[in-house]
Design a protein around this motif. Structure first.
Motif, PDB file in Angstrom:
ATOM      1  N   UNK A  91       0.836  -1.193   0.000  1.00 56.32           N
ATOM      2  CA  UNK A  91       0.000   0.000   0.000  1.00 56.32           C
ATOM      3  C   UNK A  91       0.872   1.245   0.000  1.00 56.32           C
ATOM      4  N   UNK A  92       0.231   2.357  -0.326  1.00 61.31           N
ATOM      5  CA  UNK A  92       0.850   3.671  -0.236  1.00 61.31           C
ATOM      6  C   UNK A  92       0.095   4.455   0.830  1.00 61.31           C
ATOM      7  N   UNK A  93       0.810   4.962   1.813  1.00 63.23           N
ATOM      8  CA  UNK A  93       0.191   5.766   2.862  1.00 63.23           C
ATOM      9  C   UNK A  93       0.040   7.194   2.348  1.00 63.23           C
ATOM     10  N   UNK A  94      -1.195   7.620   2.162  1.00 65.27           N
ATOM     11  CA  UNK A  94      -1.458   8.946   1.587  1.00 65.27           C
ATOM     12  C   UNK A  94      -1.954   9.925   2.655  1.00 65.27           C
ATOM     13  N   UNK A  95      -1.783   9.584   3.915  1.00 61.44           N
ATOM     14  CA  UNK A  95      -2.304  10.415   5.005  1.00 61.44           C
ATOM     15  C   UNK A  95      -1.787  11.848   4.920  1.00 61.44           C
ATOM     16  N   UNK A  96      -0.492  12.014   4.685  1.00 64.26           N
ATOM     17  CA  UNK A  96       0.102  13.350   4.676  1.00 64.26           C
ATOM     18  C   UNK A  96      -0.294  14.163   3.445  1.00 64.26           C
ATOM     19  N   UNK A  97      -0.880  13.523   2.440  1.00 69.00           N
ATOM     20  CA  UNK A  97      -1.265  14.221   1.210  1.00 69.00           C
ATOM     21  C   UNK A  97      -2.706  14.735   1.263  1.00 69.00           C
ATOM     22  N   UNK A  98      -3.443  14.368   2.291  1.00 70.76           N
ATOM     23  CA  UNK A  98      -4.880  14.629   2.320  1.00 70.76           C
ATOM     24  C   UNK A  98      -5.178  16.079   2.686  1.00 70.76           C
ATOM     25  N   UNK A  99      -6.060  16.687   1.912  1.00 70.77           N
ATOM     26  CA  UNK A  99      -6.575  18.023   2.236  1.00 70.77           C
ATOM     27  C   UNK A  99      -7.814  17.929   3.129  1.00 70.77           C
ATOM     28  N   UNK A 100      -8.711  17.029   2.762  1.00 66.60           N
ATOM     29  CA  UNK A 100      -9.898  16.794   3.597  1.00 66.60           C
ATOM     30  C   UNK A 100     -10.527  15.460   3.207  1.00 66.60           C
ATOM     31  N   UNK A 101     -11.340  14.943   4.118  1.00 69.51           N
ATOM     32  CA  UNK A 101     -12.106  13.717   3.897  1.00 69.51           C
ATOM     33  C   UNK A 101     -13.572  14.026   4.157  1.00 69.51           C
ATOM     34  N   UNK A 102     -14.443  13.591   3.260  1.00 66.91           N
ATOM     35  CA  UNK A 102     -15.884  13.704   3.442  1.00 66.91           C
ATOM     36  C   UNK A 102     -16.471  12.300   3.553  1.00 66.91           C
ATOM     37  N   UNK A 103     -17.318  12.088   4.550  1.00 69.55           N
ATOM     38  CA  UNK A 103     -17.974  10.796   4.745  1.00 69.55           C
ATOM     39  C   UNK A 103     -19.482  11.038   4.798  1.00 69.55           C
ATOM     40  N   UNK A 104     -20.228  10.307   3.972  1.00 72.17           N
ATOM     41  CA  UNK A 104     -21.665  10.531   3.816  1.00 72.17           C
ATOM     42  C   UNK A 104     -22.454   9.323   4.317  1.00 72.17           C
ATOM     43  N   UNK A 105     -23.510   9.598   5.081  1.00 69.35           N
ATOM     44  CA  UNK A 105     -24.500   8.589   5.474  1.00 69.35           C
ATOM     45  C   UNK A 105     -25.883   9.130   5.157  1.00 69.35           C
ATOM     46  N   UNK A 106     -26.812   8.233   4.816  1.00 69.77           N
ATOM     47  CA  UNK A 106     -28.186   8.649   4.542  1.00 69.77           C
ATOM     48  C   UNK A 106     -29.124   7.476   4.725  1.00 69.77           C
ATOM     49  N   UNK A 107     -30.313   7.745   5.240  1.00 61.67           N
ATOM     50  CA  UNK A 107     -31.297   6.674   5.362  1.00 61.67           C
ATOM     51  C   UNK A 107     -31.941   6.372   4.018  1.00 61.67           C
ATOM     52  N   UNK A 108     -31.714   7.224   3.019  1.00 60.49           N
ATOM     53  CA  UNK A 108     -32.290   7.019   1.690  1.00 60.49           C
ATOM     54  C   UNK A 108     -31.269   6.542   0.665  1.00 60.49           C
ATOM     55  N   UNK A 109     -29.979   6.650   0.960  1.00 62.61           N
ATOM     56  CA  UNK A 109     -28.929   6.095   0.104  1.00 62.61           C
ATOM     57  C   UNK A 109     -28.324   4.907   0.835  1.00 62.61           C
ATOM     58  N   UNK A 110     -28.373   3.746   0.222  1.00 61.76           N
ATOM     59  CA  UNK A 110     -28.082   2.514   0.943  1.00 61.76           C
ATOM     60  C   UNK A 110     -26.674   2.461   1.503  1.00 61.76           C
ATOM     61  N   UNK A 111     -25.671   2.919   0.752  1.00 65.30           N
ATOM     62  CA  UNK A 111     -24.289   2.678   1.127  1.00 65.30           C
ATOM     63  C   UNK A 111     -23.565   3.963   1.523  1.00 65.30           C
ATOM     64  N   UNK A 112     -22.598   3.823   2.417  1.00 64.43           N
ATOM     65  CA  UNK A 112     -21.734   4.931   2.804  1.00 64.43           C
ATOM     66  C   UNK A 112     -20.816   5.272   1.639  1.00 64.43           C
ATOM     67  N   UNK A 113     -20.622   6.557   1.387  1.00 61.85           N
ATOM     68  CA  UNK A 113     -19.670   7.017   0.378  1.00 61.85           C
ATOM     69  C   UNK A 113     -18.658   7.950   1.021  1.00 61.85           C
ATOM     70  N   UNK A 114     -17.483   8.022   0.413  1.00 57.25           N
ATOM     71  CA  UNK A 114     -16.376   8.809   0.955  1.00 57.25           C
ATOM     72  C   UNK A 114     -15.694   9.555  -0.177  1.00 57.25           C
ATOM     73  N   UNK A 115     -15.366  10.826   0.044  1.00 53.46           N
ATOM     74  CA  UNK A 115     -14.534  11.617  -0.862  1.00 53.46           C
ATOM     75  C   UNK A 115     -13.227  11.948  -0.154  1.00 53.46           C
ATOM     76  N   UNK A 116     -12.120  11.659  -0.801  1.00 49.50           N
ATOM     77  CA  UNK A 116     -10.801  11.960  -0.243  1.00 49.50           C
ATOM     78  C   UNK A 116     -10.088  12.905  -1.206  1.00 49.50           C
TER      79      UNK A 116
END
Length: 429
Positions: free
Chosen positions: A32-57
């Motif tokens: 793997x490549x550790x990209x922690x230090x390259x991250x500007x922000x992380x978005x994590x989405x939950x919804x009772x109407x969208x079945x699955x969790x989605x993430x933007x990195x």
């Protein structure tokens, strides 16, 4: 490559953002490549109407990762976010990378882009088709037949027990297609509520009715403030815990939308082609208000409001039974109740942001206190006096529909969209 969730401790207090690591894996490899230090922000989405969790990195790539690893959409990212004490916080889970978006080349020989990710359960669902006959309780089928296929990460399926038996054939449907079919036909064993939804949260999958969710105790209390976040890094973020900011109300109410979506009620024409008979069935939100659980004590409408129930008109064909042993998948009771109950929960919606915390999820109930415009800012200990200062239309209990965590280098912010099916106090006649 197997990864599991770890929620041995959870998080009980607000904390500064602490991304322990974010690792990028190729599909077939363990490196793997550790990209922690390259991250500007992380978005994590939950919804009772969208079945699955989605993430933007969103990352600033100075290592030419896209070229070196030859990113093609067959990668995984493993995220480990913890609280300040070091225990597992929001999530430790693997997500599938399905898109590279918004790529921008900067002047200093680097590129900025967003890795869009989704729960691996979604990828499994897209690739799995089921051809089989099923019979049983919807809750049992969701847990034992389809939930197992989706829990490729270590998550349980929490299902509210149902009382009705269904019998049908999955005609090369995916697990999610089967679950949605069962959502439309599930009736609560305890309350006969037909308003089931299925969705993924940070810790589990949920197969529950809206009625069950609104009966929960409030997990978070929020008070609206006109102030902004403290920029003093020395300040204790726990002091900001109960405050919500930037309260936004896109539509405080919409009578036409309520009417046309069936929130006030609906009319159903049932037809039996075998006996060549028909009948009309009605469902009135006002009449059924006390039949199911509500977030607040008063309905959003009044008895004198113009609400023609046939503004939403539907036709239901009752299937004829070829054999006496066939299970009846069609119940006119849940058929007429479901659209109104699902529409009523969105009768009033608010959006706001607050200091980040990991113990709020989609499907939770929250309490919101919004002062009147002319209310004094002094804190009052007397509950009756405090109640007089509140806006009775905006305050009250809400169900969290959508949730977005934004974790940057400086701050963890949670953006909440919540709705309610009733109001704090009955409107004056």
């Amino acid at each position: 490559m197997q990864r599991v969730n770890d929620f041995s401790n959870g998080v009980g207090t607000i904390s500064a953002p602490n991304v322990k690591y974010v690792r990028l894996y190729k599909y077939a490899g363990s490196d793997y490549v550790d990209i922690t230090s390259l991250i500007n922000y992380i978005e994590i989405f939950e919804s009772i109407y969208n079945t699955f969790i989605t993430v933007n990195i969103n990352i600033t790539d100075t290592l030419s990762i896209q070229s070196t690893l030859q990113l093609t959409g067959e990668e995984f990212v493993e995220i480990d976010i913890r609280d300040a004490g070091g225990s597992i916080g929001y999530i430790k889970q693997v997500f599938s990378v399905y898109m590279l978006a918004d790529r921008i080349t900067t002047a200093n020989a680097s590129v900025i882009y967003t890795l869009k990710c989704i729960s691996p359960a979604a990828i499994v669902d897209m690739n799995l088709k089921i051809s089989k006959a099923f019979v049983g309780q919807p809750s049992d089928l969701v847990v034992n037949e389809f939930g197992k296929a989706l829990t490729v990460v270590d998550k349980t399926v929490v299902a509210e027990s149902t009382k009705n038996v269904v019998q049908y054939i999955s005609n090369y449907w995916s697990p999610l297609q089967n679950i949605k079919y069962l959502c439309d036909r599930a009736v609560s064993r305890e309350t006969t509520a037909p308003s089931y939804v299925f969705f993924e949260r940070s810790k589990d999958f949920r197969f529950q009715s809206i009625d069950y969710m609104v009966r929960q105790a409030s997990t978070n209390d929020f008070m609206y403030s006109l102030n902004t976040y403290s920029t003093d890094k020395r300040s204790n973020p726990a002091n900001q815990l109960p405050i919500m900011y930037n309260l936004h109300i896109d539509s405080g109410f919409n009578y036409i939308d309520r009417l046309m979506t069936g929130a006030y009620g609906n009319r159903t024409l049932t037809v039996d082609p075998l006996t060549k008979t028909y009948s009309y069935e009605y469902y009135d939100y006002m009449e059924a208000f006390n039949k199911f659980s509500r977030l607040n004590k008063a309905p959003f409408g009044s008895e004198t409001a113009p609400r023609r129930l046939n503004s939403v008109f539907r036709t239901a064909v009752i299937p004829s039974k070829s054999f006496t042993t066939m299970v009846d998948n069609m119940s006119i009771e849940w058929y007429k109740q479901r659209p109104t109950e699902l529409a009523a929960i969105n009768a009033s919606t608010i959006e706001f942001e607050a200091a980040g915390r990991f113990y709020i999820n989609a499907g939770d109930v929250i309490s919101v206190a919004v002062p009147k415009l002319n209310a004094k800012s002094t804190i009052r200990n007397d509950e009756a006096e405090l109640s007089k200062l509140l806006d009775k239309m905006l305050s009250g209990r809400y169900l969290v529909n959508n949730l977005r965590h934004v974790i940057s280098r400086e701050r963890h912010t949670v953006f909440v969209q919540a709705s309610k099916d009733s109001i704090f106090k009955e409107a004056s006649k």
